[in-house]
Design a protein around this motif. Structure first.
Motif, short mmCIF file in Angstrom:
data_model
loop_
_atom_site.label_atom_id
_atom_site.label_comp_id
_atom_site.label_asym_id
_atom_site.label_seq_id
_atom_site.Cartn_x
_atom_site.Cartn_y
_atom_site.Cartn_z
N SER A 42 -11.05 -21.86 -22.18
CA SER A 42 -10.48 -20.75 -20.84
C SER A 42 -8.79 -20.61 -21.05
O SER A 42 -8.83 -20.50 -19.87
N ALA A 66 -18.87 -16.75 -5.15
CA ALA A 66 -19.02 -15.61 -6.25
C ALA A 66 -20.21 -15.60 -6.74
O ALA A 66 -21.17 -14.79 -7.38
N ARG A 103 -23.94 -14.19 -7.65
CA ARG A 103 -24.49 -12.93 -9.48
C ARG A 103 -26.05 -13.98 -9.41
O ARG A 103 -26.12 -14.32 -10.50
N ASP A 108 -15.65 -14.01 -16.79
CA ASP A 108 -15.56 -12.95 -16.46
C ASP A 108 -14.84 -13.41 -14.70
O ASP A 108 -14.04 -12.42 -14.13
N PHE A 109 -15.14 -14.74 -14.29
CA PHE A 109 -14.58 -15.13 -13.30
C PHE A 109 -12.81 -15.80 -13.36
O PHE A 109 -11.87 -15.63 -12.66
N ARG A 128 -11.49 -14.26 -15.34
CA ARG A 128 -10.01 -13.08 -16.10
C ARG A 128 -10.25 -12.53 -14.94
O ARG A 128 -8.83 -11.69 -14.71
N ARG A 129 -10.51 -11.91 -13.81
CA ARG A 129 -9.87 -11.78 -12.44
C ARG A 129 -9.33 -12.52 -12.05
O ARG A 129 -8.69 -12.11 -10.49
N ARG A 130 -9.37 -13.61 -11.68
CA ARG A 130 -8.42 -14.52 -10.73
C ARG A 130 -7.57 -15.71 -11.66
O ARG A 130 -7.19 -16.39 -11.04
#
Length: 363
Positions: free
Chosen positions: A283, A317, A321, A357-358, A360-362
């Motif tokens: 990450s 989040a 999901r 995904d988290f 990438r977004r945050r």
């Protein structure tokens, strides 16, 4: 959220195998011709004794139980054994060795000090990255009644890469979170115990495996129901055992055997853990694992966010999901995903995908 796509990563009570839930529904919660369900029949009767015998035999097969060992199914949990181990194993000794490897080892040590002098076995340094105590020979005083370890720390996310050699001092283990997750050389131990609610079934049952020669060490004042020797003599039925938990444990043992045994469990658990540790290590520092790579638990994956302010958004989040119970233990904070035997690879894949995904977004 569809239950088929929702995943429970709790450290315990943990997920049960789907096949076990189905068999329990069809076999335990229905009345027979005698008007009783399996859970309502007397523990002294032939039907329950057959269930108890079957569960013990299946567990012995899975563990490749050596000659001279006895298996007990006891009411209660592992914390009860923190007291019962010294009460049953000290004999005439005044000292026992304990290895400090984290939170649960420290809880065991604190309880043992009520009964004996605790000698410090090799422990972990406590500094990051965390590491288990060293393997190899441990130089312990010969007058120690036993040496207690916690080979997998659920809170700290730490596991022993190898067992120590304690020489003539019997090795005792709280194997609550790791029993049946991989093959085990049981002959290395004098005694091990495990609460059921992680890999063996449901809360309320503790499985204990003890070398027969240690059964004569109990203090005279140990209450009968808490005496390992007395329970062995009574086939785990000196008092009413936790019958529901034993029924379910037997179903879990059958499922493990049908799924390939402990070798298959170990391989699956390594794959699941590798999936999540790869997500952490890949990450770019967004996620961090506080445990040294060679000492990371394969069943309790502990990790942190570089920005602690994102912990609550991450949990919210994730829950949206279908990824539940990821909050770390209150003593250490952060995040934790428990990947016990009943968690399929699909659950680890879903969490790893969400983590990417988290980030990438945050990030």
């Amino acid at each position: 959220m569809n239950p088929a796509t929702a995943w429970n990563f709790a450290a315990g009570p943990a997920r049960l195998p789907d096949a076990v839930l189905e068999r329990a529904r069809d076999g335990l919660f229905v009345r027979g011709a005698d008007g009783a369900s399996a859970l309502e029949r007397p523990f002294t009767g032939d039907a329950f004794r057959a269930t108890l015998h079957s569960a013990r035999e299946r567990l012995a097969q899975l563990l490749e139980l050596p000659a001279g060992y006895r298996v007990l199914f006891l009411a209660g949990g592992a914390m009860q054994q923190f007291a019962l181990v010294p009460m049953n194993l000290l004999g005439g000794a005044q000292r026992a060795a304990y290895a400090d490897s984290g939170y649960w080892a420290q809880r065991a040590i604190a309880e043992a000090r009520r009964y004996c002098e605790v000698v410090a076995a090799p422990g972990f340094a406590g500094a990051a990255p965390l590491a288990a105590p060293p393997a190899g020979p441990w130089d312990l005083p010969a007058d120690c009644a036993y040496c207690h370890i916690t080979p997998n720390e659920t809170v700290d996310g730490l596991a022993y890469p190898a067992l120590p050699d304690t020489g003539e001092v019997p090795l005792v283990a709280d194997a609550t979170s790791c029993l049946l997750t991989a093959p085990l050389d049981l002959a290395r131990f004098g005694l091990l115990y495990a609460s059921a609610q992680k890999n063996l079934g449901v809360a309320g049952l503790c499985v204990l495996v003890v070398r027969a020669d240690l059964l004569e060490r109990a203090a005279p004042a140990v209450p009968a129901a808490l005496s390992y020797r007395r329970q062995v003599e009574a086939d785990s039925c000196l008092n009413t055992p936790p019958t529901l938990a034993i029924h379910l444990a037997g179903l879990v043992f059958d499922w493990i055997a049908e799924s390939g045994g402990l070798a298959a469990m170990g391989a699956a658990n390594r794959r699941k853990a590798a999936t999540l540790y790869a997500a952490i290590d890949g990450s770019g520092g967004f996620y961090r694992a506080p445990v040294a790579a060679a000492h990371r638990s394969p069943v309790n994956v502990r990790f942190q966010l570089a920005d602690e302010a994102l912990v609550e958004p991450f949990l919210a989040a994730a829950a949206s999901r279908g990824l539940h119970n990821l909050r770390g233990h209150r003593q250490v904070g952060g995040l934790r995903a428990s990947l016990y035997n009943a968690m399929p690879q699909a659950g680890a894949d879903a969490l790893a995908g969400f983590m990417a995904d988290f980030a990438r977004r945050r990030g």
